[in-house]
Design a protein around this motif. Structure first.
Motif, PDB file in Angstrom:
ATOM      1  N   ILE A  83     -40.209 -13.089  -5.790  1.00  0.00           N
ATOM      2  CA  ILE A  83     -39.030 -13.964  -5.848  1.00  0.00           C
ATOM      3  C   ILE A  83     -38.909 -14.437  -7.289  1.00  0.00           C
ATOM      4  O   ILE A  83     -39.876 -14.941  -7.863  1.00  0.00           O
ATOM      5  N   CYS A 120     -40.844 -15.222   4.395  1.00  0.00           N
ATOM      6  CA  CYS A 120     -39.467 -14.835   4.093  1.00  0.00           C
ATOM      7  C   CYS A 120     -38.976 -13.811   5.100  1.00  0.00           C
ATOM      8  O   CYS A 120     -39.683 -12.868   5.441  1.00  0.00           O
ATOM      9  N   THR A 126     -33.785 -15.839   4.119  1.00  0.00           N
ATOM     10  CA  THR A 126     -34.355 -17.184   4.266  1.00  0.00           C
ATOM     11  C   THR A 126     -35.795 -17.230   3.759  1.00  0.00           C
ATOM     12  O   THR A 126     -36.648 -16.473   4.208  1.00  0.00           O
ATOM     13  N   VAL A 127     -36.016 -18.148   2.813  1.00  0.00           N
ATOM     14  CA  VAL A 127     -37.352 -18.319   2.234  1.00  0.00           C
ATOM     15  C   VAL A 127     -37.880 -19.672   2.699  1.00  0.00           C
ATOM     16  O   VAL A 127     -37.193 -20.686   2.534  1.00  0.00           O
ATOM     17  N   SER A 135     -36.968 -25.116   3.027  1.00  0.00           N
ATOM     18  CA  SER A 135     -36.371 -23.787   3.189  1.00  0.00           C
ATOM     19  C   SER A 135     -35.277 -23.534   2.160  1.00  0.00           C
ATOM     20  O   SER A 135     -34.609 -24.466   1.714  1.00  0.00           O
TER      21      SER A 135
END
Lengths: 163, 419
Positions: A83, A120, A126-127, A135
């Motif tokens: 990320i 994730c 969505t992390v 989130s």
């Protein structure tokens, strides 16, 4: 595709020379490349990384050389996702092509700390930082890119599609 | 809406009248390149894909330049993979030791790239050929493999930034100072995903080698490509080398640019990028003692670069305690330097002259740095550990500055040595 692991955190402009120094580019063996992954900025990475772990970094991750050995080394070391706030152009494309999941998510990068456990859902983008409970939502890849990554890269994907 | 020069080349190769920034296109390639590091990974993928032949054996190029002549057994094995593949697939442009040079100097020299061409290469400095008015960009091994199989690649049409170069550069200012200045201005991701298009009346003062240097380092600002308009300098260079049809594209007057910068070339000073990013460009340097100087690479291994170095080194000596390594980028450049007496001047000054190789630029061999050592280098990257130990330091500079620094043993402006 869902991934989960503990976080290794780095700053801006992590270049491909520190991801995999050129002195190790006399091989294309994934295993050998993984043994030297991140060596020049984080000597402990190779010993501490476990399958599923996640790299979180700032802007322009993967800048510099076009060496596909860089995402290959990261993937072969067990990392399930990178990320970053942004990726360098060639690294971005190489990661998809070899099936290394990546996501651009500046908010998550700002909030996630080294050692946090993060999960994730690549499908929705969505992390979740499971250590802090926060989130974040990143723009997920369109389904065809997700499929390339899931199949293990472009060539493996094409081989599968042809069948 | 008008198109940039880069967009026009992409449109033409995609068979489209018009393209817009952000559009995804599939385009036909004029040339596909790999080297002895990226080639074996592409070949592995090629075999994994079950491919039998390359799309056009005239249009695939393999250059053994990074760790060749081979530095160790493993790199010899990598070259061997490329050599067997080239023989098996009857690839005509396979450049091995004796025929090879540093790829981005070699391909233009051999007439393999011309104005208006679309080129991908599994090497980030493939963007060099923008100097010839071509659209060329670096890719990874898998994209190279796909290009080698199909003769096509998909692109996201880039937006662009325009750099209007004005005025005449002062003595001792060359392409390297210009591009380091620009990267200092916009940063290492300042042109991320975009084209860097050069324009302005200052272009006429830049020879083809200056333009190669400038486009070469477009990637150091994150750009997809760098490109110069075609003019008399381009045509003269292509004459007698490139046998294809020269296709001259020019940006539309109403082409859209995200940003336009004006660069006054007459105001530029010798510029050096300090460790550990090319964007750390400085014109005031302080007292930086050095251990090594490297003059060469795809960035500054051209004949003009060697002439700059010789202008400084002629009749002078390399300082005690400094190792000076000079690497002509191709054998043709090497021979030309020999004829002009430059090699004799280098050796007379106490420098060593090597056969063409990328070697030291990426910390491969032929000039690796020990802990804490400092190198003034005409190469393109000064990342941590790039040329050796993680505590070594690289100062990116022009051949003039590198040669002047070799003479004094510290980071030095050419004017100081020449006065």
């Amino acid at each position: 595709m869902k991934v989960k692991g503990k976080v290794f955190k780095y700053g801006n402009d992590v270049d491909t020379d520190v991801i995999i120094p050129a002195r190790y580019l006399n091989t294309s063996s994934e295993k050998e490349l993984a043994e030297h992954c991140m060596e020049d900025i984080d000597e402990s990475f190779v010993n501490e990384v476990e399958a599923g772990d996640i790299i979180v970094a700032g802007d322009n991750f993967g800048c510099g050389s076009s060496r596909e050995h860089a995402p290959i080394a990261i993937k072969a070391s067990g990392v399930s996702l990178v990320i970053a706030k942004s990726f360098a152009r060639i690294f971005y494309r190489n990661s998809i092509n070899i099936g290394l999941p990546i996501l651009e998510c500046p908010e998550a990068v700002g909030a996630i700390e080294k050692g946090d456990v993060v999960s994730c859902d690549l499908g929705s983008g969505t992390v979740t930082d499971e250590t802090t409970g926060k989130s974040f939502t990143a723009e997920p890849f369109p389904p065809f890119i997700q499929q390339i990554i899931e199949d293990g890269g472009l060539i493996a994907h094409l081989a599968k599609v042809k069948k | 809406m008008g198109m940039t020069m880069s967009q026009k080349i992409l449109a033409a190769h995609a068979g489209l009248k018009e393209v817009k920034a952000g559009q995804l296109i599939n385009a036909k390639l004029d040339l596909v390149l790999a080297n002895d590091i990226t080639g074996p990974v592409a070949i592995k993928e090629f075999e994994k894909a079950g491919a039998k032949k390359v799309f056009d054996k005239n249009k695939v190029v393999l250059v053994m330049d990074h760790f060749a002549p081979n530095k160790d057994i493993k790199s010899a094995e990598q070259c061997k993979i490329c050599r067997s593949f080239a023989a098996d697939k009857e690839i005509l442009n396979f450049f091995d030791v004796g025929k090879m040079g540093i790829e981005h100097a070699l391909l233009p020299e051999k007439g393999l790239v011309g104005a208006g061409d679309l080129v991908i290469g599994a090497d980030s400095h493939t963007c060099t050929y923008g100097a010839l008015g071509a659209f060329s960009t670096g890719v990874g091994s898998t994209d190279m493999c796909a290009g080698m199989m199909s003769g096509e690649a998909w692109f996201k049409v880039p937006a662009a930034m325009k750099f209007v170069l004005k005025g005449k550069p002062a003595k001792y200012i060359c392409g390297k100072d210009i591009i380091l200045h620009i990267i200092g201005l916009i940063g290492v991701d300042g042109a991320l995903y975009r084209s860097m298009e050069f324009a302005g009346d200052g272009i006429k003062y830049l020879n083809i080698d200056d333009r190669f240097t400038i486009c070469n380092m477009a990637i150091e600002a994150g750009a997809k490509n760098g490109i110069f308009p075609v003019d008399g300098v381009t045509r003269e260079y292509l004459q007698g080398r490139y046998t294809g049809e020269i296709k001259e594209y020019a940006a539309d007057p109403d082409a859209v640019y995200d940003k336009v910068y004006e660069i006054d070339l007459s105001a530029l000073k010798p510029t050096v990028s300090f460790p550990h990013l090319p964007e750390n460009a400085k014109t005031e340097w302080g007292n930086i003692k050095i251990d090594q100087v490297v003059i060469g690479s795809c960035t500054n291994g051209h004949i003009s670069d060697l002439r700059m170095a010789a202008e400084i080194l002629k009749g002078r000596k390399i300082a005690n305690g400094v190792r000076a390594i000079i690497i002509p980028a191709t054998n043709e450049i090497y021979l030309q330097a020999l004829k002009e007496g430059l090699i004799e001047q280098f050796i007379g000054a106490g420098a060593v002259v090597s056969t063409p190789t990328c070697g030291p630029c990426l910390g491969g061999y032929m000039g690796i740095l020990a802990a804490g050592e400092r190198c003034v280098s005409t190469t393109n990257r000064n990342f941590v550990g790039r040329m050796g130990h993680v505590t070594s330091e690289i100062y990116l500079a022009s051949p003039y500055v590198a040669a002047a620094s070799a003479v004094t043993g510290r980071l030095t402006s050419p004017a100081e040595v020449m006065e």
